[in-house]
Design an enzyme around this catalytic site. Structure first.
Site: not given
Ligand code: AHR
Length: 502
Positions: A27, A72, A172-173, A244, A292, A350
């Site tokens: 990203e 994002n 994305n999201e 995450y 992700e 990432q």
């Molecule tokens: O990977 C960091 C961020 O986490 C990304 O930009 C977003 O898609 C997610 O919330």
């Protein structure tokens, strides 16, 4: 000493190991691109400004696909800013991370980098502040051979061959209120469906990913998937999952059981997608793209904020991973493999510096974080088919997930060579586990390489000065006795064992 057992049989398999399971994510965030993969002037940089020390580590990591350019970031991105003569590209404010994007690295640089790295690019289109028109323009510029305004522009930009990107993320999201251009499920479902339909008017063979929930704790989780999938069902191939994991309020046992949460998340999304299929009398089985996933100490980031406003490539979320984090990442890979009949695409988020397996310093070295090792070893060794195994193990009581098995295991079987590979973790922090595996039905095997990632200090890390403090080392006393594999998993460890056919 605790005891656990598994049984494997060559006839019982989940399916082939999907090559895209070992993807990652680049990203335009923090220092993932700038001073990560790209740093003209670095002593190892090639003529394109690609850091070759990082490139070597990317190849060693064994990543297969890379999602780009966000995240994002993509929801405010104008792809046109990143093509054409570099000295004429505009600087833009990136609202997602409050930084300034110089656009010195863009689409064609990424594609060149991906080719050099030997990875498949997976592009995301901006459905936050943009829509169908801009997605089609990007597709034409990227994939059309020539003879149209945008494909000819690419050729004029010095790229004669089309990039032929197969897999595209539709935003994305988009469920996240933090997203620039956040939408309701109804709004996004329509936009995703129409964007996908239009992209397929150009090329019906593209593989398209609709945004699922940003994580399982979103208040709209489940309802979001149902509504979006109802709307876009015929036009899409995948729904995305993001997650995450981190220790919350110091609860390490729950953190160590994160893969139980991942299992539940995957199984809930499969159930939701299949219920949409049932309602529509559709035989289609939607793919899951876990595009992700990682350990992220997000609460620290929330407390600190994004750092200096509007600076270029600041240090953002450069988490320094411990050996505990490596065990968790290893367990998340086991969960992905165990669900690889439906999760056929995944991206460790990432790749460099930003919650990443690889760290680099501007004008300085690049090195492997602890989490690099389970990922690289799994990507290199998981070949052939993933086996459906049964397992018995003691449990670890956790506040977040209830009783979690102390041990997680998965095996892959390469039918060509006959070799069998075990991946296992031990979540117990002070007990070893004697693990016994029934592999009698695989014929005569011998023990090949056995590796373990562990450390007496659960907080041990790799740093610029101590780059190999945590690294895989041989695991002793791995034995085959009468068709049974015997080994000991040290406390808090990730282990892999290869069994060769003789
Ligand atoms: O990977 C960091 C961020 O986490 C990304 O930009 C977003 O898609 C997610 O919330």
């Amino acid at each position: 000493m605790l005891h656990a057992r598994f049984t494997a049989h060559p006839a019982f398999s989940v399916g082939p190991v999907p090559p895209r399971l070992f993807g990652s994510f680049v990203e335009h965030m923090g220092r993932c691109v700038y001073t990560g993969i790209y740093e003209p002037g670095h002593i190892t940089a090639d003529d394109d400004g690609f850091r070759q020390d990082v490139m070597e580590l990317v190849r060693e990591l064994g990543v297969t696909t890379i999602r780009y350019p966000g995240g994002n970031f993509v929801s405010g991105y104008r792809w046109e800013d990143g093509v054409g003569p570099a000295d004429q590209r505009p600087k833009r404010l990136d609202l997602a991370w409050h930084t300034t994007e110089t656009n010195q690295f863009g689409l064609n640089e990424f594609m060149r980098w991906a080719e050099q790295a030997g990875v498949e690019p997976m592009m995301a289109v901006n459905l936050g502040t943009r829509g169908v028109r801009e997605a089609l323009d990007l597709l034409e510029y990227t994939n059309h051979p020539g003879g149209s305004a945008l494909s000819d522009q690419r050729i004029a930009d010095g790229v004669s061959e089309p990039h032929n990107v197969r897999m595209w993320c539709l935003g994305n999201e988009m469920d996240g209120p933090w997203q620039t251009g956040h939408k309701t499920a109804a709004e996004y479902g329509r936009l995703a469906a129409e964007t996908a339909k239009a992209m397929r008017q150009y090329d019906p063979t593209l593989e398209l990913v609709a945004c699922g929930s940003s994580n399982m704790d979103m208040p709209t989780f489940g309802a979001w998937e149902s509504e979006v999938l109802e709307e876009a069902w015929d036009a899409i191939d995948f729904v995305s999952l993001h997650a995450y994991y981190e220790p919350i309020d110091g609860d390490i046992d729950s953190f160590l059981a994160s893969a139980v949460g991942m299992d539940r998340f995957i199984e809930a999304v499969i159930a939701t997608a299949d219920s949409v299929a049932a309602r529509r009398h559709s035989p289609k089985r939607l793919g899951l793209s876990f595009d992700e996933w990682n350990v992220w100490y997000a609460r620290e980031f929330q407390a600190e904020g994004t750092g200096p406003e509007w600076s270029q490539a600041p240090r953002l979320i450069e988490d320094e991973y411990t050996v505990t984090d490596a065990v968790v990442v290893g367990s998340l890979l086991i969960s992905l493999l165990r669900h690889s009949d439906r999760v056929t695409s995944a991206s460790l988020a990432q790749l460099v510096n930003v919650i990443a397996p690889i760290r680099s310093e501007p004008d300085g070295p690049a090195w492997r974080q602890t989490i690099f090792h389970p990922f690289a070893q799994t990507a290199a060794r998981a070949k052939g088919r993933v086996l459906r195994t049964t397992q018995t193990a003691p449990t670890l009581p956790t506040a977040r997930y209830g009783d979690a098995p102390v041990v997680a295991t998965v095996l892959t079987h390469d039918e060509q060579t006959g070799s069998l590979v075990l991946f296992a973790i031990n979540r117990a922090r002070s007990d070893s586990v004697a693990l016994v595996g029934d592999v009698a039905t695989f014929g005569t095997l011998t023990v090949g390489t056995s590796l373990v990632v562990t450390d007496a200090d659960p907080l041990a890390t790799n740093t610029a000065d101590h780059q190999d403090r945590v690294t895989p080392v041989p695991l002793d006393k791995v034995e085959l006795l009468d068709g049974e594999l015997h080994l000991q998993l040290p406390p808090l460890s990730w282990v892999t064992v290869t069994l060769e056919r003789t």
